[in-house]
Design a protein around this motif. Structure first.
Motif, PDB file in Angstrom:
ATOM      1  N   PHE A  92       0.778  -1.254   0.062  1.00 25.80           N
ATOM      2  CA  PHE A  92       0.087   0.315   0.355  1.00 25.80           C
ATOM      3  C   PHE A  92       0.958   1.175  -0.163  1.00 25.80           C
ATOM      4  N   ASP A  93       0.995   2.246  -0.986  1.00 27.12           N
ATOM      5  CA  ASP A  93       1.781   3.395  -1.051  1.00 27.12           C
ATOM      6  C   ASP A  93       0.224   4.270  -0.148  1.00 27.12           C
ATOM      7  N   LEU A  94       1.424   5.233   0.844  1.00 22.82           N
ATOM      8  CA  LEU A  94       0.116   6.020   1.909  1.00 22.82           C
ATOM      9  C   LEU A  94      -0.158   7.483   1.461  1.00 22.82           C
ATOM     10  N   GLN A  95      -1.191   7.778   2.101  1.00 23.84           N
ATOM     11  CA  GLN A  95      -1.375   9.400   1.704  1.00 23.84           C
ATOM     12  C   GLN A  95      -0.603  10.366   2.671  1.00 23.84           C
ATOM     13  N   GLU A  96      -0.123  11.294   1.986  1.00 25.21           N
ATOM     14  CA  GLU A  96       1.001  11.832   2.851  1.00 25.21           C
ATOM     15  C   GLU A  96       0.444  12.796   3.799  1.00 25.21           C
ATOM     16  N   GLY A  97       1.118  13.502   4.978  1.00 25.70           N
ATOM     17  CA  GLY A  97       0.791  14.048   5.749  1.00 25.70           C
ATOM     18  C   GLY A  97      -0.909  14.513   6.311  1.00 25.70           C
ATOM     19  N   VAL A  98      -0.730  13.196   6.752  1.00 28.66           N
ATOM     20  CA  VAL A  98      -2.081  12.860   7.691  1.00 28.66           C
ATOM     21  C   VAL A  98      -1.882  12.703   9.040  1.00 28.66           C
ATOM     22  N   THR A  99      -2.394  13.167  10.417  1.00 33.36           N
ATOM     23  CA  THR A  99      -2.375  13.076  11.569  1.00 33.36           C
ATOM     24  C   THR A  99      -3.017  12.527  12.198  1.00 33.36           C
ATOM     25  N   PHE A 100      -3.283  11.218  12.782  1.00 31.80           N
ATOM     26  CA  PHE A 100      -4.768  11.060  13.652  1.00 31.80           C
ATOM     27  C   PHE A 100      -4.869  12.768  14.778  1.00 31.80           C
ATOM     28  N   HIS A 101      -5.784  12.573  15.069  1.00 29.95           N
ATOM     29  CA  HIS A 101      -6.484  13.305  16.060  1.00 29.95           C
ATOM     30  C   HIS A 101      -5.333  14.228  17.002  1.00 29.95           C
ATOM     31  N   ASP A 102      -4.912  13.062  17.423  1.00 29.01           N
ATOM     32  CA  ASP A 102      -4.205  13.350  18.651  1.00 29.01           C
ATOM     33  C   ASP A 102      -2.977  13.826  18.230  1.00 29.01           C
ATOM     34  N   GLY A 103      -2.463  13.878  17.193  1.00 29.36           N
ATOM     35  CA  GLY A 103      -1.376  14.968  16.398  1.00 29.36           C
ATOM     36  C   GLY A 103      -0.181  13.654  16.221  1.00 29.36           C
ATOM     37  N   THR A 104      -0.561  12.004  16.373  1.00 29.62           N
ATOM     38  CA  THR A 104       0.247  11.407  15.972  1.00 29.62           C
ATOM     39  C   THR A 104       0.309  10.951  14.430  1.00 29.62           C
ATOM     40  N   GLU A 105       1.383  11.295  14.367  1.00 28.62           N
ATOM     41  CA  GLU A 105       1.720  10.599  12.771  1.00 28.62           C
ATOM     42  C   GLU A 105       0.938   9.296  12.019  1.00 28.62           C
ATOM     43  N   PHE A 106       0.052   9.777  11.281  1.00 32.75           N
ATOM     44  CA  PHE A 106      -0.167   8.176   9.953  1.00 32.75           C
ATOM     45  C   PHE A 106       0.869   7.527   9.166  1.00 32.75           C
ATOM     46  N   ASN A 107       1.442   6.506  10.011  1.00 27.88           N
ATOM     47  CA  ASN A 107       2.552   6.012   8.766  1.00 27.88           C
ATOM     48  C   ASN A 107       2.106   4.578   8.162  1.00 27.88           C
ATOM     49  N   ALA A 108       3.819   4.147   7.351  1.00 28.16           N
ATOM     50  CA  ALA A 108       3.086   2.578   7.343  1.00 28.16           C
ATOM     51  C   ALA A 108       3.350   1.619   8.918  1.00 28.16           C
ATOM     52  N   SER A 176     -12.627  -1.352   3.960  1.00 28.67           N
ATOM     53  CA  SER A 176     -12.916  -0.553   3.280  1.00 28.67           C
ATOM     54  C   SER A 176     -14.022  -0.456   4.648  1.00 28.67           C
ATOM     55  N   LEU A 177     -14.256  -1.412   5.249  1.00 25.33           N
ATOM     56  CA  LEU A 177     -15.060  -1.649   6.830  1.00 25.33           C
ATOM     57  C   LEU A 177     -14.534  -0.598   7.795  1.00 25.33           C
ATOM     58  N   PRO A 178     -15.756   0.216   8.767  1.00 27.77           N
ATOM     59  CA  PRO A 178     -15.207   0.452   9.324  1.00 27.77           C
ATOM     60  C   PRO A 178     -14.357  -0.359  10.323  1.00 27.77           C
ATOM     61  N   ALA A 179     -14.782  -1.194  10.914  1.00 27.96           N
ATOM     62  CA  ALA A 179     -13.757  -2.571  11.274  1.00 27.96           C
ATOM     63  C   ALA A 179     -13.005  -2.219  11.756  1.00 27.96           C
ATOM     64  N   PHE A 180     -12.394  -2.220  10.237  1.00 21.05           N
ATOM     65  CA  PHE A 180     -10.779  -2.279  10.265  1.00 21.05           C
ATOM     66  C   PHE A 180     -10.103  -1.312   9.749  1.00 21.05           C
ATOM     67  N   ALA A 181     -10.750   0.675  10.377  1.00 25.46           N
ATOM     68  CA  ALA A 181      -9.912   1.689  10.306  1.00 25.46           C
ATOM     69  C   ALA A 181      -8.711   2.248  11.205  1.00 25.46           C
ATOM     70  N   MET A 182      -8.460   2.929  10.503  1.00 23.50           N
ATOM     71  CA  MET A 182      -6.556   2.799  11.368  1.00 23.50           C
ATOM     72  C   MET A 182      -6.827   3.976  12.658  1.00 23.50           C
ATOM     73  N   GLN A 183      -6.589   3.168  13.339  1.00 24.10           N
ATOM     74  CA  GLN A 183      -6.634   4.146  14.608  1.00 24.10           C
ATOM     75  C   GLN A 183      -4.996   4.717  15.355  1.00 24.10           C
ATOM     76  N   SER A 184      -5.434   5.667  15.683  1.00 28.68           N
ATOM     77  CA  SER A 184      -4.281   5.764  16.622  1.00 28.68           C
ATOM     78  C   SER A 184      -2.986   5.310  17.545  1.00 28.68           C
ATOM     79  N   PRO A 185      -2.037   4.573  17.311  1.00 30.49           N
ATOM     80  CA  PRO A 185      -1.655   3.750  18.125  1.00 30.49           C
ATOM     81  C   PRO A 185      -1.175   3.959  19.273  1.00 30.49           C
ATOM     82  N   THR A 186      -1.417   5.835  19.615  1.00 31.06           N
ATOM     83  CA  THR A 186      -0.479   6.157  20.309  1.00 31.06           C
ATOM     84  C   THR A 186      -1.552   6.427  22.022  1.00 31.06           C
ATOM     85  N   ALA A 187      -2.746   6.464  20.934  1.00 35.27           N
ATOM     86  CA  ALA A 187      -3.954   6.745  21.805  1.00 35.27           C
ATOM     87  C   ALA A 187      -5.134   5.190  22.241  1.00 35.27           C
TER      88      ALA A 187
END
Length: 538
Positions: A92-108, A176-187
């Protein structure tokens, strides 16, 4: 008038503009939605119900989304992906410049943290009532022989590779299921996301799952008052299009009549699951009424842990006792289609020649007599109350209609009603139920998302072992290209029809209604509706 499905639902994330980032000052930017029930929790990984997922879709995003207005997968947090020839490795190639709501970076690394979290669940977190989707679709958890997931690697900051133990044709669509959405590892770690308590019948969610859901989506969690409302605020740092709506209030109104009255009085801006009897009146009164395309199945399920239901003649008798045409005409919404199998006609593998059990009360009585119940049969009939689902808008009326049909052939029903969350816990977490009403709204356009979810292995709901059927489903889902699996799924649908695990009743067409100020709503056959795409007038 009817609220049209317009082209404006298409995201403008790639347009390079932010013209809609600021709300129109002349528009009330608070959108109040009438929810039919509380969410079961705020962690979508532990959910399987539509009200939880409706909220989750505002807070969280997955690697894969849904093409607006369809059930087909589309890029979201992953901009692109490719698989190896065997269909066992996806990069998967990931969207650049995305952060979680707590400021954690979304990355691989965040991607792999989520996959590893699901895979390593144990105990209560690895039960049917909590991790329903992961267990159903991905075969099991760490140490399970049938586990689909093998490993995840962060190849670089914005490239992640997920390896599977075998092909799964629905893998990309399932993401695409919400059950497999990305969640902040920090939170997840900070608020003990997996520290659930209670029991499988009555789980108690963690601090994270009750008050700290943290995703990358266009809205941020504000508060949850159980039994009353959930409040979200627009994410000021959202990587995509923010839209007009700056605050969402999901107001819990479990009674369909009360939801209609709340719309009529201006207390809410819209609601889903409009009662069939209300659509015409709301339309005539000037509200915006629309129908989703039916991508649902309503069924009467049989729990074969009940001795009487282990006799196929009893199951066939119940099937012959039910007048599905009358049920659709008298009780279900306009646009509903009679079902002959557990998938809608638009799904791959639909079998036009499937064995069908026509309405035949005399044959039902003959079969009951052959099974030793000439003097009648008594069965527990479970159904939910104070809830509406897309596949079951009025469960009490459906129960009443079916009960009278069953009693006409000598089957006495013992009604057992539960509130929705208790009902799901009973169906998924216990064997304490008999014949029962349930159903499904398809999550994506893949046959396995219907029959595979229902019948890919033993479950508390259905209570049967059928190695031949389980094996056929396992083989079909490993055919890499869906179009190559058509014949296999047609045969599976015939197998299911002959086994009679339940009675497919109908494919209801859910209706929504909105205030006049809601000029566009991103309706989706799979309920993938994110409220930053709503358009409002004064």
């Amino acid at each position: 008038m009817t609220l049209a499905l317009t082209g404006c639902v298409q995201s403008q994330r790639d347009s390079g503009t932010d013209d809609s980032a600021a709300p129109d000052s002349d528009v009330n930017s608070t959108f109040i939605f009438g929810a039919s029930a509380d969410p079961s929790g705020l962690d979508p990984a532990f959910a399987s119900d539509g009200e939880t997922f409706r909220i989750s879709r505002q807070i969280f995003e997955g690697l894969v989304g849904v093409e607006p207005g369809t059930a087909d997968p589309a890029p979201l947090l992953a901009t692109d992906w490719e698989s190896n020839e065997e269909g066992t490795s996806y990069t998967f190639d990931l969207q650049e410049g995305v952060t979680f709501h707590d400021g954690t970076e979304f990355n691989a690394e965040a991607v792999c943290a989520n996959f590893d979290r699901w895979y390593n669940w144990t105990g209560l977190t690895a039960t049917e009532s909590l991790s329903y989707y992961y267990g159903s679709l991905y075969g099991g958890f760490a140490g399970d022989e049938n586990a689909l997931y093998e490993s995840c690697s962060a190849d670089d900051e914005l490239t992640a590779t997920v390896n599977l133990t075998r092909p799964f044709s629905g893998f990309i669509a399932s993401l695409s299921l919400p059950a497999f959405a990305m969640q902040s590892p920090t939170a997840l770690e900070e608020y003990g996301a997996d520290d659930v308590g209670g029991s499988e019948e009555a789980p108690e969610y963690s601090e994270y799952g009750e008050a700290h859901p943290t995703g990358t989506g266009p809205f941020v969690f504000e508060s949850w008052s159980p039994g009353s409302e959930v409040v979200l605020q627009a994410n000021p740092d959202y990587w995509g299009e923010q839209g007009q709506v700056q605050e969402i209030v999901f107001r819990v109104i479990d009674d369909p009549t009360a939801r209609r009255q709340a719309l009529e009085s201006g207390d809410i801006d819209g609601y889903d699951l409009v009662a069939p009897a209300d659509t015409a009146a709301l339309d005539e009164a000037g509200f915006n009424v629309m129908q989703r395309d039916p991508f649902t199945i309503l069924y009467l399920g049989f729990n074969q842990q009940i001795p009487e239901l282990q006799d196929i003649r009893v199951r066939q008798a119940i099937a012959h006792a039910i007048d599905r045409e009358a049920l659709v005409t008298q009780v279900l919404p306009e646009g509903t289609e009679v079902a002959s199998q557990f998938i809608p006609p638009v799904v791959n593998g639909y079998n036009e020649d499937v064995t069908d059990y026509e309405y035949d009360p005399a044959r039902a009585q003959e079969l009951l007599a052959e099974a030793g119940f000439a003097d009648g049969l008594s069965l527990q009939f479970n159904y939910p109350v104070n809830v509406s689902r897309p596949y079951m808008p009025n469960p009490e009326q459906i129960f009443t209609a079916l009960s009278s049909q069953l009693e006409a052939v000598g089957i006495t029903v013992e009604p057992v009603a539960d509130e929705w969350t208790d009902y799901l816990d009973r169906m998924r977490g216990t064997a304490d139920h008999g014949i029962h009403l349930l159903g499904w709204t398809g999550d994506y356009n893949d046959t396995d998302n219907f029959v595979g979810v229902f019948f890919n292995g033993y479950s508390n709901e259905w209570g049967f072992e059928n190695a031949e059927l389980f094996g056929a489903l396992t083989e079909a889902r490993q055919i890499p290209q869906p179009e190559d699996a058509t014949e296999a799924y047609q045969e599976i649908n015939e197998q299911i029809a002959q086994f009679v695990p339940g009675v497919p009743l109908a494919h209801p067409a859910p209706s929504l209604a909105f205030a006049e100020r809601v000029t566009s709503y991103p309706a989706s056959p799979v309920n993938d509706e994110v409220f930053n795409m709503i358009e409002l007038s004064e």
